[in-house]
Structure formats: structure tokens, C-alpha cells
Design a protein around this motif. Structure first.
Motif, short mmCIF file in Angstrom:
data_model
loop_
_atom_site.label_atom_id
_atom_site.label_comp_id
_atom_site.label_asym_id
_atom_site.label_seq_id
_atom_site.Cartn_x
_atom_site.Cartn_y
_atom_site.Cartn_z
N CYS A 83 -24.21 -64.75 46.23
CA CYS A 83 -25.86 -65.11 46.63
C CYS A 83 -26.57 -63.18 47.07
O CYS A 83 -27.36 -63.57 47.98
N SER A 84 -25.37 -62.59 47.00
CA SER A 84 -26.17 -60.94 47.36
C SER A 84 -26.19 -60.76 49.10
O SER A 84 -26.73 -60.11 50.01
N ILE A 85 -26.02 -62.36 49.86
CA ILE A 85 -26.66 -61.63 51.74
C ILE A 85 -25.41 -60.55 52.44
O ILE A 85 -26.32 -60.00 52.75
N GLY B 71 -29.00 -67.37 57.02
CA GLY B 71 -27.50 -68.00 56.49
C GLY B 71 -27.99 -69.58 55.90
O GLY B 71 -27.43 -69.69 54.92
N SER B 72 -29.49 -69.49 55.71
CA SER B 72 -29.80 -70.76 54.59
C SER B 72 -29.76 -69.59 53.29
O SER B 72 -30.38 -69.32 53.01
N LEU B 73 -29.76 -70.87 52.30
CA LEU B 73 -30.23 -70.33 50.36
C LEU B 73 -31.64 -70.51 50.23
O LEU B 73 -32.37 -71.26 50.42
N PRO B 101 -35.57 -59.61 53.09
CA PRO B 101 -35.38 -59.45 54.81
C PRO B 101 -35.55 -57.75 54.99
O PRO B 101 -35.55 -58.29 55.97
N HIS B 105 -35.95 -56.34 58.21
CA HIS B 105 -34.91 -55.67 59.63
C HIS B 105 -35.58 -54.57 59.78
O HIS B 105 -34.93 -53.59 60.55
N ASN B 127 -35.49 -47.31 61.06
CA ASN B 127 -35.08 -47.09 62.50
C ASN B 127 -36.79 -47.06 63.69
O ASN B 127 -36.28 -46.34 64.36
N GLY B 128 -37.45 -48.19 63.57
CA GLY B 128 -38.53 -47.99 64.15
C GLY B 128 -39.53 -47.09 64.43
O GLY B 128 -41.11 -47.24 64.81
N LYS B 157 -30.35 -47.49 49.67
CA LYS B 157 -30.18 -49.15 49.71
C LYS B 157 -31.92 -49.53 50.19
O LYS B 157 -32.28 -50.23 50.66
N VAL B 206 -32.25 -51.64 59.53
CA VAL B 206 -31.16 -52.27 59.46
C VAL B 206 -31.03 -53.44 61.49
O VAL B 206 -30.52 -53.84 61.60
N LYS B 207 -32.38 -53.59 61.56
CA LYS B 207 -31.93 -54.86 62.70
C LYS B 207 -31.41 -56.22 62.39
O LYS B 207 -31.61 -56.52 60.98
N ARG B 208 -31.00 -56.63 62.99
CA ARG B 208 -30.25 -57.77 62.00
C ARG B 208 -31.36 -59.08 62.22
O ARG B 208 -32.83 -59.30 63.65
N TYR B 319 -32.12 -62.44 46.72
CA TYR B 319 -31.21 -62.08 48.12
C TYR B 319 -30.95 -63.93 48.10
O TYR B 319 -31.69 -64.99 48.04
N SER B 320 -30.02 -64.09 49.25
CA SER B 320 -29.30 -65.34 49.12
C SER B 320 -29.42 -66.57 48.48
O SER B 320 -29.46 -67.19 48.52
#
Lengths: 145, 649
Positions: A83-85, B71-73, B101, B105, B127-128, B157, B206-208, B319-320
Motif C-alpha cells: 500500500c506504500s503507506i 491508517g485507513s485503506l 498525504p 504533511h 518545513n513551514g 520525495k 513531513v508533519k504527522r 497511496y494506501s
């Protein structure tokens, strides 16, 4: 809570150089500071600080760890859903999806493309929905998977 | 950290090069989520009613999904929003890849652009720090080249959304590209980015991204993944042609279970449906005037899913996404490494133009993705031009010497290249069928198949009348990713929402054309659910698993801690849908003007093929659908009391 730098800091700049979010700044040989709004709590600063000048998010002191001892992600191929998460979760971009499929499969798989860049934060492992990545100390001669 | 949203947007004014971070109240997320919902909220409230879609007042938004990064798909889709220059209506387009995402981020749920820059620029966020850079060196490069240059400059990235040359040339059928070949293609929003002289958006955050209960998110994701891996034995791809033939001739059908569709997507991708759709009458052929008899098995076998699969090197997962319907393919042509063409692209560039040459489809798909031109609209416009030529409305003098006959692959490739470069006849066609028909005249509007100016996708509403309902009645007309009878069957919403009707185990095809309240409820449920899902950033293909297998509502609760019922979430979808309709009304749109072209409604029914004799009376269907939302039955405009009930101000 973000990480914090105590008065033990001698301004060597190791933390600022490794911080992936650009949260740390300061003049050389002077106490550095962390911008709380940028800190992502990856812990890399704490692991490189020779002065043990970092406090983690819970307020506990961090100890320097030799880079060769840092934990790195290891893939459990059967559990991985491609899924590349994990790749997205990595703040330094050291993980990548393979350009060829896994053995006997059709999907790509994540691998540590740049081992040296890995800061051992474990975000990849923590965010993997399938728990297909575990953080382990690597043997020196071990391959990149 | 424990919220799934960042609580902030970035507003960039390109005219005076200012950037403003704005906090968004929690209450807005509770009412609209983020993604398309947040986009609708901002655009409705901030864009003046007479805004020119190609003027400085139009606002273009890049919106991340509410569930992205939790964390969902199946939750990695970002939505591009703006006033569509193609339709004049609410415009949106969504896309997978890795960009959704990346927005979060950077600490934002969405990034909006207004104004027009005096010279080409691109936005860089890291970075802001937000910076507008000169993009003169990027202007003129295609989307993939630009992405490569920017990644070389900013690192691998960096997530990049970019327009190709079609967006720069303000083609009204251009989109915004990311991940070297994914494209938010519909609504012509690439032209808005082009006129604003915004070449790219480069994100390096890179924010979570948080969630209220990460453990529950994982638990739900594993439950979902079990269904993704549910094994169904699948035969070679050619068998689906026979299945399609059977579905064409049988008078009775049964509700489709998305598990089968999931398995087809997993093995072949969307192209797995190529021959099946042609045979069963789902795919329009010969500019919506043909049938399977015009494109029989001998022709369609040349775009057999197995032939496409043979070129696949490795699966591509957004992604996901645990499914991986995409693929990276190697072909013999100019572009040896390319994204696998999607069903829509294959059929728009194939059957709709009577083109059976798979190599040309691969080539055009890549060419269009690089140019950032919508493959559906490009194929549809080429088919329109071919019909005009065949009927003598366009001559070789008009076409710069091209012999635009059905199935003339060489001429079609040359035509689309001209559309991309806006040369000669290509300039006339680069803004889609409605604009082209307006310029050509001579009754050509009859062959310009569109709804509100948007070329519909490769699903024939004469075969599944639900498509015609959504093509004609959605605030964003001509779109296929919002609802259909088939989608309703696969969404299986009745398993979570007790008030919704469950389809019979066996029903006649004729019953699909009966106009009754149930049809309106079913269509409205699809619209509400997809509006909610587009707010959440969900992929429709994942939703085809069925509401009990893909836990959208439960993920939303676990991500937020809200403890809402599915009905409450459907109300959020209803609010987003109504806000989009209110946006259109505010901008002077008459919903009735967006009905599908007569041919695609079957006003003169086809004489052969799967859809022989079928027609869809949209004038009779519209009042029931509008009524489900509390919109005026005669005009389709939301009533005051409805806006009040939904707290839309």
C-alpha cells in the motif's frame, strides 16, 4: 509535546543537521532550540546528541546511540499489502517501492533504498496497517530488504 | 496529533504573490469533512457569483482527503476543485497517487489559489515555508518532464502536481497531473491552473497525520484487507467477452457483487472490463451511435485485457491502496515505461473512435497524460470530429488534409497531436465537443455528446439508466464516478442503512427503466455516499467491495472519535451535494440545461445492439431525484428550508 534542548547543549549542530523537519536552529557553539510547531518527534536529535541535551516528548532525557546500533525497518513480505503507506511515512525518503515485483508475485515491495539516510524513527513500522515492518538492529552484512 | 485533519488551509493570491495560512473551525470539518467538502465550503463562500472561470476570481483548490494518512485503506485521493471553464458549473476532479498525504504533511488540509500571476510560477512548500518560484524554465515542458526536473531540483520525495502543455494552452479539456501519469482530468481545471500561470505545486512536508484511535484504524484496515484478498478463481481475460455477450442477450439480471469486480481490477485493472463492456452495451461506440455489431469480437479482441496485462512490469498502487489496479507497463513505442491505460482511456481512444489498434492507444494515453489532456474528452472530441467528417460537415480542407474516417488510426493520432499543440483543426477541437460544435455549426451539436459541456465517460446511460441520471443531474455534469444502478448494487449501502432498498435477487432489464420513487432514492443515496467519500478521499473502486467489507463509516468514527451513525454521515454527503448545487445556482446555472445530449438519452432509440429500443426520460426522472434532496422539483434549485436545515448560509 515536541522535543526540547536543555542547557547541556554545546551548539555542535549535529541535531540540526539530522532533523528531517528543519525544526532545530541555533548558532554554532551556542544552545540550539526546537521550533515546536515543526517538531515531528522522530527522536533523531536525541540519538545523535553527544551531550545528552535532548528531552523527549515525555520530558525524559535522550541518550546518544551509535549509528550502527540504530533500529532499521525489516519487511515481512507475506504480510505486506504494497500500500506504500510506509514509504510515505518516512520523513527522510529512505524507503522506496521496488521497480520490479516481489518473487512469485505481481506487486512491488518497500525496501530501504538509502540505509545511511534512515534515522530509525520507526514511523514506517508504526503506520503500517498490516504490521509488516518491524524495527530491528541490522547485521552489517545484511542486504537491504 | 489525534485529529485526522490539520485544521488549516493555505490561500495563495497569485496576483499579488501573497500567501495566507488560515485556521478552519472544527465545526466545518464536522459538517463537510475535508477533500471535496472543504473545497465546496471555501468556494461557495468566497467566490463571487459572476466569477469568470478563466478570470482572477476563480479559486482553484487542491484538497486532501479527510481519511488520508489515518491508517485507513483506499483513502489516498485528493480532489481538485474550482469553477469549471468547461461547464461553468461546480468543477472537481480527483486523483490517486501520492499527492493527497503530501498536502497534509505540509500542515494543510487544502491549498487554494486565486488571482493570476503575471509570469509562470510554481509553489514550493517545505518545513513551514511557502515560496512562489519562477517557472519560466518549466513552461513548455510536458507534465512528466516537469515532474522529473522538479524532483531533481527538490529531491525524489517531493510530491508534485503539474500541468502539461495543454493546461498552459488553456485547453478546456485539460487536467492536473501527478506521479508521472496520474491525472485529475475532468472539469477542465488544468485550464484554470494554466490561465493562472501556475505550472506546479511542489510539496515536501513531513508533519504527522493523526487519528483518534490508531489501533482501531489498523483493526478495521485488516478486516478490509481480508476482503481485498478474498480469492475468486479467474479465467483468462477473453472469457469476459462471452460473459458480456450473455449479459446482452439475457432478459433478466441479478445484482452485481463488487467482489468479482475487485478481482478483475486486481488482476487486469480497469481494462479488464474492455470486451465485456463492449459486448453488453455498457461502452458507447462510434460516437454513441454504434453497437457491438460495429465493433464485434474480432475487433475488440485486439484490446483483450490479457494483451494489456502482458505489457505490465509491476503493479502500481496509489497511496494506501492494497488492491493495485494500476500498472507500470513496458511497450515498444516511444515511451517504453508508462502507466497502464485505464478502461476509460482505452474505450474513448478505441471503440468510441472505432480504433482497434492497441499500440496507438498506449501511445495516445501516454501522450495525453504528458500533455495533461483528459483522455475521455480527447477521445470523445476526436469521435465527434470523425462523425462531422463522415457526414461532410468537416472536409479535408478543414482538417488540414487528415482523412478522418472511422478506424483510421493514423489520422486520429495526428488529430489528437494537433489538439495538444492547438494547431489548425486541433485548435478548434482543443476545448471539447460543445465549444467545437458551437464554432462548426451546421447542426453538429447533434453529434456533440455532452452534459453541460462535459463529455461523459465510457458508460452508456441507455444500458444503465442510472448513469444518465448522474450525467444529467449532478452539480458537476457528465461524470461517471458518482452513481449508477450498478454502483448502488456494489456499494451495498442497504447493509448499513436500513432505510435503503435492497435490490431483488433477480430482476428484468426492463425494470431498470421504470420511473419510480425507488430509482430516485437509489440515485440520491449514491450521490450522497460519493460526496461523503470524496470528502473522505476514498477510492470508488475500494467502495465497490460493499459497505460491510470496506468500513468507511467506522474508519471515520475511529479517526475522529465522533461516534456518528451511517445516517449521520450520509447527511454530511447530502450537505456537500446540496452545497455544490447551491454553488451552481449562485453562479446562474439552470440545472435543466445540463441534461445529457439527446442521442445518449436514446431519444431516437438505437435500432440494434444491446441498447436497442432503450431510452431514458430524464425530464421525468429529474423531479424525483431533486426532491430527494429537498431541491425544487421543477427547477432543481435547493429550497430555502433545505439550506436552512443543512445549515448552509
Amino acid at each position: 509535546m515536541p522535543y526540547a534542548i536543555t542547557e547541556k547543549c554545546n551548539g555542535c549542530g549535529a541535531c540540526a543537521r539530522i532533523c528531517p523537519s528543519g525544526a532545530i536552529s541555533g548558532e554554532k557553539k551556542k544552545r540550539h532550540a526546537i521550533n515546536g510547531s515543526l517538531c515531528i518527534e522522530c527522536g533523531a536529535c536525541g540519538r545523535v546528541c553527544p551531550q545528552s541535551a535532548l528531552l523527549d516528548a515525555g520530558g525524559s532525557g535522550c541518550l546518544m546511540i551509535k549509528r550502527s546500533e540504530w533500529l532499521k525497518p525489516e519487511l515481512i513480505m507475506e504480510a505486506c499489502m504494497a500500500c506504500s503507506i510506509c514509504v510515505d511515512a518516512c520523513p527522510v525518503g529512505c524507503l522506496a517501492m521496488s521497480e520490479l515485483p516481489r518473487n512469485n508475485g505481481v506487486d512491488a515491495f518497500p525496501y530501504l533504498k538509502d540505509t545511511r539516510a534512515c534515522i530509525g524513527c520507526g514511523f514506517c513500522s508504526r503506520e503500517c496497517p498490516a504490521d509488516a515492518l518491524t524495527m530491528k538492529k541490522r547485521d552489517k552484512d545484511k542486504g537491504s530488504r | 496529533m489525534n485529529k485526522p485533519y490539520m485544521g488549516k488551509i493555505l490561500m495563495v493570491d497569485l496576483s499579488n504573490q501573497t500567501m495566507t495560512e488560515e485556521a478552519i473551525p472544527d465545526s466545518v470539518y464536522k459538517q463537510y469533512l475535508s477533500g471535496m467538502g472543504l473545497g465546496a465550503y471555501v468556494l461557495y463562500n468566497r467566490m463571487p457569483a459572476d466569477a469568470d472561470p478563466l478570470g482572477p476570481e476563480n479559486i482553484l483548490g487542491f484538497c486532501s482527503g479527510f481519511l488520508t494518512g489515518t491508517g485507513s485503506l483506499f483513502s489516498g485521493r485528493w480532489t481538485l476543485v474550482g469553477k469549471s471553464p468547461l461547464t461553468g458549473c461546480w468543477g472537481d476532479a480527483n486523483c490517486g497517487g501520492t499527492f493527497s498525504p503530501a498536502i497534509k504533511h505540509c500542515g494543510f488540509d487544502a491549498i487554494f489559489f486565486k488571482g493570476i500571476s503575471s509570469s509562470p510560477v510554481y509553489l514550493h512548500v517545505k518545513n513551514g515555508k511557502t515560496t512562489l518560484h519562477d517557472a519560466a524554465h518549466l513552461w513548455g515542458h510536458d507534465a512528466i518532464e516537469t515532474e522529473e526536473i522538479l524532483k531533481k531540483q527538490h529531491g525524489p520525495k517531493a510530491a508534485v502536481a503539474v500541468i502539461g502543455t495543454s493546461g498552459e494552452k488553456v485547453s478546456l479539456i485539460s487536467g492536473v497531473c501527478s506521479d508521472k501519469g496520474r491525472i485529475a482530468a475532468r472539469s477542465g481545471l488544468g485550464a484554470v491552473m494554466g490561465i493562472k500561470k501556475l505550472k506546479a505545486v511542489v510539496l515536501e512536508g513531513v508533519k504527522r497525520i493523526g487519528a483518534h484511535d490508531p489501533a482501531a484504524m489498523k483493526r478495521l484496515s485488516r478486516h478490509c484487507n481480508k476482503w481485498v484478498n478474498f480469492p475468486l478463481p479467474l479465467t483468462p481475460g477473453g472469457i469476459f467477452a462471452r460473459v458480456g455477450t450473455f449479459m446482452r442477450v439475457t432478459p433478466v439480471v441479478f445484482p452485481q457483487d463488487g467482489l468479482l469486480y475487485k478481482s478483475i481490477l486486481r488482476k487486469w485493472g480497469t481494462g479488464g472490463m474492455n470486451q465485456l463492456s463492449i459486448e453488453m452495451g455498457d461502452s458507447p461506440l462510434k460516437n454513441w451511435n454504434g453497437s457491438n455489431r460495429d465493433f464485434p469480437l474480432e475487433k475488440s479482441k485486439k484490446i483483450n485485457p490479457d494483451l494489456i496485462k502482458d505489457t505490465e512490469i509491476v503493479k502500481y498502487h496509489c497511496y494506501s491502496c492494497p488492491l493495485g489496479c494500476g500498472g507500470i507497463c513496458a511497450t515498444k513505442g516511444k515511451y517504453s515505461h508508462t502507466h497502464k491505460p485505464e478502461y476509460e482511456s482505452i474505450l474513448a481512444l478505441g471503440g468510441l473512435c472505432m480504433n482497434e489498434d492497441l499500440d496507438s492507444i498506449f501511445y495516445l494515453n501516454d501522450l495525453l497524460n504528458r500533455a495533461g489532456m483528459d483522455t475521455i474528452s480527447a477521445g470523445a472530441t476526436a469521435a465527434f470530429a470523425i462523425e462531422c467528417y463522415e457526414k461532410g460537415i468537416l472536409t479535408q480542407k478543414d482538417t488540414d488534409g487528415l482523412e478522418l474516417k472511422w478506424g483510421n488510426t493514423e489520422a486520429m493520432v495526428a488529430l489528437i497531436k494537433k489538439m495538444i499543440s492547438r494547431e489548425g483543426i486541433g485548435d478548434l477541437l482543443a476545448d471539447g465537443v460543445k465549444v467545437a460544435a458551437g464554432k462548426i455549426g451546421k447542426g453538429s451539436i447533434e453529434f456533440a455528446i455532452q452534459a453541460g459541456g462535459q463529455e461523459p465517460a465510457m458508460h452508456d446511460g441507455r444500458n444503465d439508466p442510472g448513469f444518465n441520471v448522474h450525467y444529467s443531474l449532478e452539480p458537476s455534469p457528465g461524470r461517471h464516478t458518482l452513481g449508477a444502478h450498478l454502483y448502488y448494487e456494489m456499494f451495498q449501502l442497504w447493509k448499513r442503512l436500513k432505510d435503503l432498498p435492497k435490490p431483488s435477487l433477480l430482476f428484468t432489464k426492463d425494470s431498470k427503466y421504470k420511473i419510480d420513487e425507488e430509482k430516485a432514492r437509489v440515485a440520491a443515496a449514491c450521490s450522497k455516499f460519493m460526496s461523503l467519500s470524496n470528502g473522505a478521499g476514498m477510492c470508488m473502486f475500494g467502495l465497490f467491495l460493499g459497505a460491510k467489507r470496506i468500513p468507511t463509516f467506522d474508519w471515520l468514527n475511529a479517526a475522529t472519535g465522533w461516534k456518528l451513525q451511517p445516517e449521520d454521515y450520509m447527511l454530511i454527503g447530502e450537505r456537500i451535494q446540496t452545497l455544490k448545487q447551491a454553488f451552481n445556482v449562485k453562479h446562474g446555472i439552470e440545472p435543466k440545461d445540463n441534461f445529457m445530449s439527446s442521442r445518449a438519452l436514446g431519444k431516437i432509440p438505437q435500432k440494434e445492439g444491446a441498447n436497442k429500443g432503450r431510452s431514458v426520460d430524464i425530464e421525468k426522472l429529474a423531479p424525483g431525484y431533486w426532491d430527494q434532496f429537498g431541491w425544487d422539483k421543477n427547477t432543481g434549485k435547493p429550497k430555502e428550508e433545505t439550506l436552512h436545515k443543512l445549515d448552509i448560509k
